[in-house]
Write a protein that holds these residues in place. Structure first.
Motif, PDB file in Angstrom:
ATOM      1  N   ALA A 298       0.816  -1.212   0.000  1.00 30.95           N
ATOM      2  CA  ALA A 298       0.000   0.000   0.000  1.00 30.95           C
ATOM      3  C   ALA A 298       0.852   1.265   0.000  1.00 30.95           C
ATOM      4  N   LEU A 299       2.002   1.220   0.680  1.00 30.78           N
ATOM      5  CA  LEU A 299       2.895   2.386   0.761  1.00 30.78           C
ATOM      6  C   LEU A 299       4.322   1.937   0.451  1.00 30.78           C
ATOM      7  N   PRO A 300       4.617   1.646  -0.793  1.00 35.32           N
ATOM      8  CA  PRO A 300       5.943   1.132  -1.148  1.00 35.32           C
ATOM      9  C   PRO A 300       7.068   2.140  -0.917  1.00 35.32           C
ATOM     10  N   GLY A 301       6.731   3.405  -0.801  1.00 34.99           N
ATOM     11  CA  GLY A 301       7.752   4.422  -0.602  1.00 34.99           C
ATOM     12  C   GLY A 301       8.201   4.579   0.839  1.00 34.99           C
ATOM     13  N   ILE A 302       7.548   3.902   1.757  1.00 32.75           N
ATOM     14  CA  ILE A 302       7.895   3.967   3.177  1.00 32.75           C
ATOM     15  C   ILE A 302       8.403   2.609   3.625  1.00 32.75           C
ATOM     16  N   ASP A 303       9.638   2.574   4.134  1.00 32.44           N
ATOM     17  CA  ASP A 303      10.227   1.313   4.589  1.00 32.44           C
ATOM     18  C   ASP A 303       9.912   1.109   6.064  1.00 32.44           C
ATOM     19  N   GLY A 304       8.917   0.286   6.342  1.00 30.46           N
ATOM     20  CA  GLY A 304       8.510   0.049   7.724  1.00 30.46           C
ATOM     21  C   GLY A 304       9.578  -0.645   8.537  1.00 30.46           C
ATOM     22  N   ALA A 305      10.418  -1.456   7.884  1.00 29.37           N
ATOM     23  CA  ALA A 305      11.484  -2.154   8.604  1.00 29.37           C
ATOM     24  C   ALA A 305      12.507  -1.164   9.152  1.00 29.37           C
ATOM     25  N   VAL A 306      12.868  -0.177   8.339  1.00 31.78           N
ATOM     26  CA  VAL A 306      13.806   0.849   8.794  1.00 31.78           C
ATOM     27  C   VAL A 306      13.192   1.671   9.923  1.00 31.78           C
ATOM     28  N   LEU A 307      11.937   2.052   9.759  1.00 33.68           N
ATOM     29  CA  LEU A 307      11.240   2.797  10.801  1.00 33.68           C
ATOM     30  C   LEU A 307      11.263   2.019  12.111  1.00 33.68           C
ATOM     31  N   ASP A 308      10.995   0.737  12.030  1.00 35.93           N
ATOM     32  CA  ASP A 308      10.974  -0.119  13.211  1.00 35.93           C
ATOM     33  C   ASP A 308      12.350  -0.187  13.872  1.00 35.93           C
ATOM     34  N   LEU A 309      13.403  -0.318  13.082  1.00 37.06           N
ATOM     35  CA  LEU A 309      14.749  -0.424  13.626  1.00 37.06           C
ATOM     36  C   LEU A 309      15.190   0.865  14.322  1.00 37.06           C
ATOM     37  N   VAL A 310      14.843   1.997  13.745  1.00 38.25           N
ATOM     38  CA  VAL A 310      15.202   3.279  14.371  1.00 38.25           C
ATOM     39  C   VAL A 310      14.577   3.387  15.755  1.00 38.25           C
ATOM     40  N   ILE A 311      13.302   3.052  15.836  1.00 41.82           N
ATOM     41  CA  ILE A 311      12.602   3.145  17.120  1.00 41.82           C
ATOM     42  C   ILE A 311      13.117   2.091  18.092  1.00 41.82           C
ATOM     43  N   ASP A 312      13.398   0.896  17.587  1.00 43.98           N
ATOM     44  CA  ASP A 312      13.924  -0.164  18.446  1.00 43.98           C
ATOM     45  C   ASP A 312      15.265   0.236  19.058  1.00 43.98           C
ATOM     46  N   TYR A 313      16.107   0.916  18.300  1.00 39.05           N
ATOM     47  CA  TYR A 313      17.395   1.315  18.853  1.00 39.05           C
ATOM     48  C   TYR A 313      17.197   2.279  20.021  1.00 39.05           C
ATOM     49  N   LEU A 314      16.211   3.133  19.903  1.00 33.82           N
ATOM     50  CA  LEU A 314      15.904   4.060  21.001  1.00 33.82           C
ATOM     51  C   LEU A 314      15.399   3.313  22.226  1.00 33.82           C
ATOM     52  N   THR A 315      14.410   2.446  22.043  1.00 38.39           N
ATOM     53  CA  THR A 315      13.740   1.831  23.190  1.00 38.39           C
ATOM     54  C   THR A 315      14.453   0.592  23.716  1.00 38.39           C
ATOM     55  N   TYR A 316      15.112  -0.156  22.839  1.00 37.06           N
ATOM     56  CA  TYR A 316      15.790  -1.378  23.258  1.00 37.06           C
ATOM     57  C   TYR A 316      17.220  -1.123  23.725  1.00 37.06           C
ATOM     58  N   VAL A 317      17.831  -0.051  23.243  1.00 35.91           N
ATOM     59  CA  VAL A 317      19.262   0.140  23.487  1.00 35.91           C
ATOM     60  C   VAL A 317      19.584   1.453  24.197  1.00 35.91           C
ATOM     61  N   LEU A 318      19.200   2.571  23.597  1.00 34.27           N
ATOM     62  CA  LEU A 318      19.632   3.865  24.134  1.00 34.27           C
ATOM     63  C   LEU A 318      19.083   4.123  25.536  1.00 34.27           C
ATOM     64  N   VAL A 319      17.786   3.973  25.709  1.00 37.06           N
ATOM     65  CA  VAL A 319      17.199   4.225  27.028  1.00 37.06           C
ATOM     66  C   VAL A 319      17.768   3.278  28.085  1.00 37.06           C
ATOM     67  N   PRO A 320      17.867   1.971  27.820  1.00 35.41           N
ATOM     68  CA  PRO A 320      18.495   1.090  28.818  1.00 35.41           C
ATOM     69  C   PRO A 320      19.943   1.460  29.127  1.00 35.41           C
ATOM     70  N   ALA A 321      20.700   1.902  28.117  1.00 33.89           N
ATOM     71  CA  ALA A 321      22.082   2.316  28.362  1.00 33.89           C
ATOM     72  C   ALA A 321      22.131   3.522  29.295  1.00 33.89           C
ATOM     73  N   VAL A 322      21.218   4.450  29.082  1.00 36.72           N
ATOM     74  CA  VAL A 322      21.127   5.607  29.981  1.00 36.72           C
ATOM     75  C   VAL A 322      20.722   5.153  31.384  1.00 36.72           C
ATOM     76  N   PHE A 323      19.812   4.198  31.451  1.00 38.53           N
ATOM     77  CA  PHE A 323      19.301   3.725  32.740  1.00 38.53           C
ATOM     78  C   PHE A 323      20.425   3.142  33.594  1.00 38.53           C
ATOM     79  N   VAL A 324      21.282   2.303  33.013  1.00 32.61           N
ATOM     80  CA  VAL A 324      22.327   1.668  33.825  1.00 32.61           C
ATOM     81  C   VAL A 324      23.305   2.693  34.379  1.00 32.61           C
ATOM     82  N   VAL A 325      23.454   3.821  33.672  1.00 35.14           N
ATOM     83  CA  VAL A 325      24.349   4.876  34.160  1.00 35.14           C
ATOM     84  C   VAL A 325      23.685   5.683  35.262  1.00 35.14           C
ATOM     85  N   TRP A 326      22.447   6.098  35.021  1.00 32.39           N
ATOM     86  CA  TRP A 326      21.785   7.004  35.963  1.00 32.39           C
ATOM     87  C   TRP A 326      21.302   6.315  37.228  1.00 32.39           C
ATOM     88  N   PHE A 327      21.083   5.010  37.170  1.00 30.42           N
ATOM     89  CA  PHE A 327      20.560   4.309  38.344  1.00 30.42           C
ATOM     90  C   PHE A 327      21.607   3.442  39.040  1.00 30.42           C
TER      91      PHE A 327
END
Length: 236
Positions: free
Chosen positions: A69-98
């Motif tokens: 339906a939307l061939p011009g939008i890569d949902g896999a890339v969108l998913d990976l960008v968000i996953d890096y934020l929620t799966y990696v960046l925030v937890p990395a910050v958490f282990v430092v701050w806590f």
């Protein structure tokens, strides 16, 4: 299928799915803000919601054939960008701050999480033919939650993070609870039990009643056991 041939209603539905996926970025930002304010439980609550979004958005996308339906939008890339934020960046910050790690090791450990995860996300062979992850799949949100709930101590926490980072580069198998077809009902049940018990433990932290704690441990042990079985079994 050319995008102009797709009915408007179907394209709108596809945009809605992408919007649902994108909401994960908002949840990730909220988790980061909560961590910055010292609200550990709120941070994990937002990460938990982001985990649920990530767990079901692919099902929506496949059922609605969003890619067509939307061939011009890569949902896999969108998913990976968000996953890096929620799966990696925030937890990395958490282990430092806590203060989950020994003094002097927090920043190097966070950097280890960030860099090894980049390999995981860029690895085109990160999944096997039967949908198991190959190598540790950078689920640092789950790992950091476990370290926070288990209270194993900074030294053990550092060792766990170091070992899992190494496993990113080793072809051990990790269960994808919603994509692996073998034992799918049992996988889904264990996942639901883990999520519910984890939410319970986060909500009442630092209390740790026997029932939710045992259920949480058992569900986690099931995940580890299935992953180990698939690793030892080798190629299908």
């Amino acid at each position: 299928m050319p995008s102009r041939a797709v009915p408007a209603g179907r394209r709108l539905a596809a945009w809605a799915v992408h919007g649902f996926t994108a909401f994960g970025a908002v949840l990730g930002f909220a988790a980061l803000m909560a961590a910055g304010q010292g609200e550990a439980a709120a941070c994990f609550a937002f990460l938990g919601l982001a985990l649920v979004v990530d767990g079901v958005d692919g099902t929506f996308a496949r059922s609605l054939r969003v890619k067509e339906a939307l061939p011009g939008i890569d949902g896999a890339v969108l998913d990976l960008v968000i996953d890096y934020l929620t799966y990696v960046l925030v937890p990395a910050v958490f282990v430092v701050w806590f203060d989950l790690l020994p003094r002097g090791l927090a920043m190097p450990a966070a950097a280890w999480m960030l860099v090894t995860s980049l390999y995981c996300f860029a690895n085109t062979g990160m999944k096997s033919a039967d949908h198991y992850f190959v190598g540790f799949p950078a689920i640092w949100n789950v790992v950091v939650l476990c370290l926070w709930l288990l209270r194993l101590g900074p030294t053990v926490n550092a060792a766990v993070i170091a070992a899992l980072g190494v496993l990113t580069f080793i072809p051990v198998k990790f269960l994808h609870p919603l994509r692996v077809r073998a034992l799918l009902p049992l996988n889904a049940l264990a996942t639901a039990a883990w999520l519910v018990s984890a939410a319970w433990l986060v909500a009442i932290h630092p209390e740790r009643p026997v029932l939710p704690f045992v259920v949480w441990l058992a569900a986690g042990a099931y995940y580890v056991g299935v992953s180990a079985w698939r690793t030892v079994r080798g190629a299908a």
